[in-house]
Design a protein around this motif. Structure first.
Motif, mmCIF file in Angstrom:
data_model
loop_
_atom_site.group_PDB
_atom_site.id
_atom_site.type_symbol
_atom_site.label_atom_id
_atom_site.label_comp_id
_atom_site.label_asym_id
_atom_site.label_seq_id
_atom_site.Cartn_x
_atom_site.Cartn_y
_atom_site.Cartn_z
ATOM 1 N N ASP A 93 -41.785 -15.595 -39.424
ATOM 2 C CA ASP A 93 -40.580 -14.774 -39.340
ATOM 3 C C ASP A 93 -40.931 -13.312 -39.112
ATOM 4 O O ASP A 93 -41.581 -12.679 -39.923
ATOM 5 N N ASP A 94 -40.524 -12.801 -37.963
ATOM 6 C CA ASP A 94 -40.792 -11.405 -37.608
ATOM 7 C C ASP A 94 -39.519 -10.841 -37.008
ATOM 8 O O ASP A 94 -39.089 -11.264 -35.942
ATOM 9 N N ARG A 95 -38.919 -9.893 -37.685
ATOM 10 C CA ARG A 95 -37.645 -9.331 -37.239
ATOM 11 C C ARG A 95 -37.817 -7.934 -36.670
ATOM 12 O O ARG A 95 -36.867 -7.164 -36.619
ATOM 13 N N THR A 96 -39.036 -7.618 -36.246
ATOM 14 C CA THR A 96 -39.303 -6.251 -35.789
ATOM 15 C C THR A 96 -39.744 -6.215 -34.333
ATOM 16 O O THR A 96 -40.338 -5.244 -33.895
ATOM 17 N N TYR A 97 -39.465 -7.272 -33.567
ATOM 18 C CA TYR A 97 -39.897 -7.291 -32.166
ATOM 19 C C TYR A 97 -39.414 -6.049 -31.420
ATOM 20 O O TYR A 97 -40.178 -5.356 -30.737
ATOM 21 N N LEU A 98 -38.110 -5.777 -31.549
ATOM 22 C CA LEU A 98 -37.539 -4.683 -30.769
ATOM 23 C C LEU A 98 -38.074 -3.334 -31.240
ATOM 24 O O LEU A 98 -38.313 -2.430 -30.420
ATOM 25 N N ARG A 99 -38.248 -3.162 -32.535
ATOM 26 C CA ARG A 99 -38.783 -1.905 -33.055
ATOM 27 C C ARG A 99 -40.188 -1.666 -32.513
ATOM 28 O O ARG A 99 -40.532 -0.560 -32.094
ATOM 29 N N ARG A 100 -41.014 -2.712 -32.511
ATOM 30 C CA ARG A 100 -42.393 -2.565 -32.024
ATOM 31 C C ARG A 100 -42.425 -2.379 -30.516
ATOM 32 O O ARG A 100 -43.282 -1.678 -29.989
ATOM 33 N N LEU A 101 -41.469 -3.001 -29.845
ATOM 34 C CA LEU A 101 -41.467 -2.952 -28.388
ATOM 35 C C LEU A 101 -41.335 -1.532 -27.867
ATOM 36 O O LEU A 101 -42.018 -1.128 -26.921
ATOM 37 N N SER A 102 -40.454 -0.758 -28.486
ATOM 38 C CA SER A 102 -40.253 0.619 -28.024
ATOM 39 C C SER A 102 -41.500 1.460 -28.225
ATOM 40 O O SER A 102 -41.678 2.485 -27.560
ATOM 41 N N GLN A 103 -42.381 1.023 -29.125
ATOM 42 C CA GLN A 103 -43.626 1.770 -29.374
ATOM 43 C C GLN A 103 -44.802 1.245 -28.553
ATOM 44 O O GLN A 103 -45.669 2.003 -28.132
ATOM 45 N N GLU A 104 -44.825 -0.092 -28.313
ATOM 46 C CA GLU A 104 -45.988 -0.696 -27.672
ATOM 47 C C GLU A 104 -45.849 -0.825 -26.168
ATOM 48 O O GLU A 104 -46.864 -0.949 -25.471
ATOM 49 N N ALA A 105 -44.619 -0.842 -25.644
ATOM 50 C CA ALA A 105 -44.440 -1.003 -24.205
ATOM 51 C C ALA A 105 -44.999 0.201 -23.471
ATOM 52 O O ALA A 105 -44.981 1.332 -23.993
ATOM 53 N N PRO A 106 -45.538 -0.001 -22.262
ATOM 54 C CA PRO A 106 -46.057 1.128 -21.472
ATOM 55 C C PRO A 106 -44.992 2.208 -21.302
ATOM 56 O O PRO A 106 -43.876 1.912 -20.880
ATOM 57 N N ALA A 107 -45.351 3.416 -21.651
ATOM 58 C CA ALA A 107 -44.375 4.511 -21.656
ATOM 59 C C ALA A 107 -43.761 4.737 -20.285
ATOM 60 O O ALA A 107 -42.582 5.056 -20.157
ATOM 61 N N ALA A 108 -44.550 4.568 -19.228
ATOM 62 C CA ALA A 108 -44.042 4.829 -17.883
ATOM 63 C C ALA A 108 -42.993 3.812 -17.455
ATOM 64 O O ALA A 108 -42.224 4.056 -16.529
ATOM 65 N N GLU A 109 -42.986 2.654 -18.133
ATOM 66 C CA GLU A 109 -42.066 1.600 -17.730
ATOM 67 C C GLU A 109 -40.742 1.658 -18.489
ATOM 68 O O GLU A 109 -39.832 0.904 -18.185
ATOM 69 N N LEU A 110 -40.632 2.518 -19.505
ATOM 70 C CA LEU A 110 -39.403 2.636 -20.284
ATOM 71 C C LEU A 110 -38.589 3.818 -19.785
ATOM 72 O O LEU A 110 -39.031 4.962 -19.861
ATOM 73 N N THR A 111 -37.413 3.548 -19.263
ATOM 74 C CA THR A 111 -36.525 4.610 -18.818
ATOM 75 C C THR A 111 -35.679 5.097 -19.987
ATOM 76 O O THR A 111 -35.682 4.511 -21.075
ATOM 77 N N HIS A 112 -34.929 6.137 -19.717
ATOM 78 C CA HIS A 112 -34.007 6.667 -20.724
ATOM 79 C C HIS A 112 -33.005 5.587 -21.168
ATOM 80 O O HIS A 112 -32.749 5.391 -22.362
ATOM 81 N N ILE A 113 -32.437 4.850 -20.198
ATOM 82 C CA ILE A 113 -31.466 3.809 -20.519
ATOM 83 C C ILE A 113 -32.145 2.642 -21.213
ATOM 84 O O ILE A 113 -31.585 2.033 -22.131
ATOM 85 N N ASP A 114 -33.379 2.308 -20.785
ATOM 86 C CA ASP A 114 -34.119 1.241 -21.468
ATOM 87 C C ASP A 114 -34.294 1.564 -22.948
ATOM 88 O O ASP A 114 -34.085 0.712 -23.824
ATOM 89 N N GLN A 115 -34.714 2.783 -23.235
ATOM 90 C CA GLN A 115 -34.937 3.183 -24.631
ATOM 91 C C GLN A 115 -33.649 3.115 -25.444
ATOM 92 O O GLN A 115 -33.648 2.638 -26.584
ATOM 93 N N ASN A 116 -32.561 3.582 -24.863
ATOM 94 C CA ASN A 116 -31.277 3.516 -25.570
ATOM 95 C C ASN A 116 -30.826 2.078 -25.784
ATOM 96 O O ASN A 116 -30.267 1.735 -26.837
ATOM 97 N N THR A 117 -31.053 1.235 -24.776
ATOM 98 C CA THR A 117 -30.684 -0.177 -24.904
ATOM 99 C C THR A 117 -31.464 -0.841 -26.026
ATOM 100 O O THR A 117 -30.901 -1.570 -26.855
#
Length: 731
Positions: free
Chosen positions: A332-356
């Motif tokens: 059981d891991d309920r932190t996928y989305l929290r970790r994703l915003s930190q671990e995903a390549p920064a160049a691939e996250l747009t402003h709207i992606d981060q807000n989503t």
């Protein structure tokens, strides 16, 4: 305490042959109802044909319509016979193939239109227009009939196209009968052109008769729910377009997803995106288009773009993560989305992606913190974080529309899991159903949003089947509760019957006590059986009135003579009624002793009372009457004091869940399975309809007031989560 445990009724289902026989028995019902209308229908059609022949300016059409008019006027009985026979035959055929409706429809509709003449196509258009008009005019009764037939067949409600009694059947029967009645080929088009719902057979009467017949055969549906569903189906699409409906929240969402500040899609090769219908979009860039965001916002606010680009590499990264999580099935891991915003390549996250990601993470946080959802189900819902993120990136309508398939899935999972309570077991069929749906979404979802609609349909069908089984299981408790409510209402009527007589002030004290304690029991029985034995109530009321009259002062010899003549019959009836309620206590002997003394005193009284004595009696009666009415008014006012919990009770509908606390402090969750017509009794059960108990409205109100009964929130969890998430919206 007015809480009564009830035994669970035995499950009863119609056999396959029984279902077919039940539907076959409806054919003569419909045929008879149609036959009773044929004379009026023929008369309306005859008048319409004559009017056309008289008013048309085309000689050929006038001749045809006049010929048809004369033929029908001279031979109405022949047309009656043909039409009744045709309707009976076609309905029998329709009922016989109802279990293979899909196959029949497909072969029936597979027609080579290249061989169809223009006249046939024109007839088809006229026929379809009439059928649609009849369906709209009889929508409510048709939907109810669909539900009843579906229930009789042990299915979900069938569609109109599957209903063997649909308007199309009657229209075709009329056309075919007329073709037999008159051989002129052009006439059927003339007949169809005249047909309007008010001229045609009155199908509303037929559908009402069929619904009544099924009801008599034990096929009972929630008609209020059917009306709500019918109203929902006929709500214009434009009225349902923006279902969230809160302009304040919508403006917040628009500002969060506005891409004017940063244009997205600087890098990477795109990929086609599927829309909500599962159709691939054109072009090389990944994109989502949301009608909720397109166009100009409120004055002074920049409009959101109609299309926002999504980086292909980031989407592929999410797809890989989704597959990895499905294959490994981590704890059981309920932190996928929290970790994703930190671990995903920064160049691939747009402003709207981060807000989503941030907004969706807050929504899932709210779900994980909801105490009504079992922990095991929270773990399963948590596995939908990545697929839901992909949906939210593809289609921002997820945040704007309550009806979005992915949003409906989360709501349905959360709502259905409430029935499991905190003792959810992986052996429970509902748990296994939810687990299978989560696995399917994890394994199969890529860009086809319609997958969410499919799994929701499967879950709703499962829940519908469980609900039908539960309804069958409580049939006996419902019958008992209806009898209890009927007896309660009878008691209220009896109390009112006594009260209006006592309030006159003319009833002696010992007699008033007798009426309130004993005769009310007799009147309750009489009111309860008045439909079967109306004379019983009339007899009980007359005996009570005669008893009251017998103890009033008698001012003339004629009145005393009448009393003496009536006493034997009155006392016989009085004893018979008291024997019926088995009142054998010593108080009965004492009552009749007092009654005899009063009757003797009245008989021995002076022949005539003096005017002064008559005045004293009248004043005393008026004073007692005033006191009685005043006491009742005070009592009524005290009962009418506003209770803040009463509106809560009155708004409770079937299907909601309540947590009940026992005397030992144990909390048990039960569903409100049934509410009596007068809302005086409520039946609660577990999910499958067992462990049922009946409770009165007063007792349930008391438990709500003390907190021993607490309603479990059933509103959309995504709605609530979104409201909470937007209190402090992402920058």
């Amino acid at each position: 305490m007015d809480t009564i445990p009830l035994n669970t009724a035995k499950k009863h289902e119609f056999s396959s042959s029984g279902r077919l026989l039940m539907l076959q028995s409806l054919v003569p019902v419909a045929t008879n109802l149609i036959s009773s209308q044929l004379e009026a229908f023929s008369s309306r059609l005859t008048d319409a044909l004559f009017k056309v022949s008289d008013q048309t300016v085309q000689p050929e059409e006038a001749a045809k319509s006049f010929g048809a008019y004369q033929l029908l006027k001279r031979n109405p009985s022949t047309f009656y016979r043909l039409l009744a026979s045709q309707i009976s035959a076609i309905l029998t055929k329709e009922v016989s193939i109802i279990n293979t409706r899909r196959k029949y429809t497909e072969t029936h509709d597979a027609k080579d239109f290249s061989l169809v003449t223009f006249e046939e196509m024109e007839n088809k258009v006229l026929s379809n227009n009439l059928i649609k008009a009849l369906e709209v005019n009889n929508a409510e009764k048709l939907v109810e009939l669909n539900s009843r037939i579906g229930l009789a067949l042990n299915r979900t409600p069938i569609s109109v196209s599957q209903n063997p009694f649909r308007p199309e059947v009657f229209v075709n029967a009329v056309v075919q009968s007329w073709q037999e009645f008159e051989s002129v080929q052009e006439t059927p088009r003339l007949i169809l052109s005249l047909m309007q719902p008010d001229l045609f057979l009155q199908l509303g009467t037929v559908y009402q008769g069929l619904n009544d017949a099924l009801h008599e055969r034990g096929v009972v549906v929630d008609t209020d729910a059917v009306k709500r569903e019918n109203k929902k189906r006929h709500t214009p699409v434009s009225d349902r377009k923006h279902e969230s409906g809160d302009p304040y929240l919508e403006n917040k969402l628009r500002s969060i997803f506005s891409a004017n500040a940063q244009k997205i899609g600087q890098t990477g090769q795109g990929a086609p995106v599927r829309n909500a219908a599962g159709e691939a979009g054109s072009g090389q860039s990944m994109s989502w288009s949301g009608s909720s965001l397109a166009g100009q916002g409120e004055e002074g606010m920049a409009a959101a773009p109609e299309m926002v680009m999504i980086d292909r590499h980031f989407f592929d990264y999410l797809t890989g993560l989704q597959k990895q999580l499905f294959q490994n099935q981590p704890a059981d891991d309920r932190t996928y989305l929290r970790r994703l915003s930190q671990e995903a390549p920064a160049a691939e996250l747009t402003h709207i992606d981060q807000n989503t990601i941030e907004l969706l993470a807050r929504i899932f946080d709210y779900v994980f913190n909801d105490p009504s959802i079992p922990e095991e189900i929270k773990s399963l819902i948590g596995q939908l974080q990545i697929p839901t993120l992909k949906v939210a990136l593809l289609d921002k309508d997820f945040f704007f529309k309550e009806s979005h398939p992915a949003r409906v899935l989360i709501d349905t999972l959360a709502k259905s899991s409430v029935s499991l309570g905190q003792d959810a077991s992986n052996e429970d069929p509902l748990y296994q159903m939810i687990e299978g749906i989560v696995d399917r979404v994890q394994q199969d979802f890529d860009q086809q949003i319609e997958l969410f609609s499919n799994v929701v349909a499967d879950l709703e069908a499962f829940l519908k089947e469980e609900e039908q089984q539960a309804e069958q299981a409580i049939s006996e408790p419902v019958a008992q509760a209806l009898q209890q409510e009927k007896m309660r209402l009878a008691r209220e009527f009896a109390e009112n019957d006594v009260a209006i007589r006592v309030e006159t002030g003319e009833v002696a004290g010992f007699l008033e006590e007798f009426l309130r304690n004993q005769w009310i029991r007799i009147l309750t029985i009489a009111h309860n059986v008045k439909e079967e034995k109306p004379n019983a109530l009339e007899n009980a009321l007359r005996t009570m009135d005669d008893l009251i009259w017998s103890l009033k002062p008698k001012n003339s010899p004629e009145e005393r003579k009448e009393l003496v003549s009536k006493l034997p019959a009155m006392l016989t009836l009085l004893n018979a009624w008291l024997n019926a309620i088995k009142w054998d206590e010593p108080e009965r002997v004492l009552f009749f002793s007092k009654l005899a003394e009063r009757h003797a005193a009245i008989a021995r009284a002076p022949l005539e009372f003096s005017p002064r004595r008559q005045l004293e009696i009248a004043v005393n009666i008026a004073q007692r009457a005033s006191e009685k009415k005043l006491n009742r008014q005070v009592s009524d006012q005290s009962e009418q004091l506003p209770d803040p919990w009463l509106p809560v009770l009155e708004k409770m509908e079937r299907g909601i869940w309540l947590d009940f606390m026992s005397s030992s402090g144990v909390i048990n969750r039960f569903k409100l399975a049934w509410v009596s017509p007068k809302r005086t009794r409520y039946i609660f059960t577990n999910r499958k309809g067992y462990d049922s108990f009946s409770i009165s409205s007063e007792e349930l109100l008391a438990q709500l007031r003390t907190g021993d009964a607490v309603e479990v929130s059933a509103s959309s969890i995504v709605d609530r989560a979104l409201v909470e998430a937007l209190r402090d919206p992402p920058a």
